[in-house]
Design an enzyme around this catalytic site. Sequence first.
Site, short mmCIF file in Angstrom:
data_model
loop_
_atom_site.label_atom_id
_atom_site.label_comp_id
_atom_site.label_asym_id
_atom_site.label_seq_id
_atom_site.Cartn_x
_atom_site.Cartn_y
_atom_site.Cartn_z
N VAL A 84 48.66 19.57 120.52
CA VAL A 84 49.85 19.61 121.36
C VAL A 84 49.45 19.97 122.78
O VAL A 84 48.71 20.93 123.00
CB VAL A 84 50.86 20.65 120.82
CG1 VAL A 84 52.06 20.79 121.75
CG2 VAL A 84 51.30 20.26 119.41
N CYS A 85 49.95 19.21 123.73
CA CYS A 85 49.60 19.42 125.12
C CYS A 85 50.86 19.68 125.94
O CYS A 85 51.53 18.74 126.38
CB CYS A 85 48.87 18.18 125.63
SG CYS A 85 48.35 18.36 127.33
N ILE A 86 51.24 20.96 126.05
CA ILE A 86 52.35 21.33 126.93
C ILE A 86 51.93 22.52 127.78
O ILE A 86 51.04 23.29 127.41
CB ILE A 86 53.66 21.64 126.17
CG1 ILE A 86 53.48 22.74 125.13
CG2 ILE A 86 54.27 20.40 125.57
CD1 ILE A 86 54.79 23.21 124.53
#
Length: 165
Positions: free
Chosen positions: A84-86
């Site tokens: 996940v890339c946030i």
Amino acid sequence: HISTFHALLLRLNKNPVEGFSAGLIDDDDIYKWEVVIIGPQDTLFEGGFFKAYLTFPYDYPLRPPKMKFITEIWHPNVAKNGDVCISILHEPGEDKFGYEKPEERWLPIHTVETIMISVISMLADPNSDSPANVDAAKEWREDPNGEFKRKVARCVRKSQEMAFD
């Protein structure tokens, strides 16, 4: 430090946040959690059960946990391997690329709840400006109700089948 994690889990179990559940993968390892995110209503992900692992660093909360979906998910902000890339999961401080302000990145005040709320809103509202999955971002931008929607629907169906394994 161990009691910090037990307190986190107890608090979550006493005051569950709508849209996800969390627990330890293995009772002997407090640094690895399993979370299940329920696809938010009125989104393409509605009805899905998306399992992910949260792995906390030993110096949490100074540094963010890493999050990886185990259930297949097609989304601009989730790499094809599930990472996940946030912003709030990015290391604290300045962004060397200048995309994010320091206050958008990890801060020790963030909790499992704020992470999950951010991930749930990411599902509802993808950010295709700095994608982790370029193909999903392209489909989302160019034809959200075509190929993108079909791939998400397939992931939702698979997640429902796997949820009861």
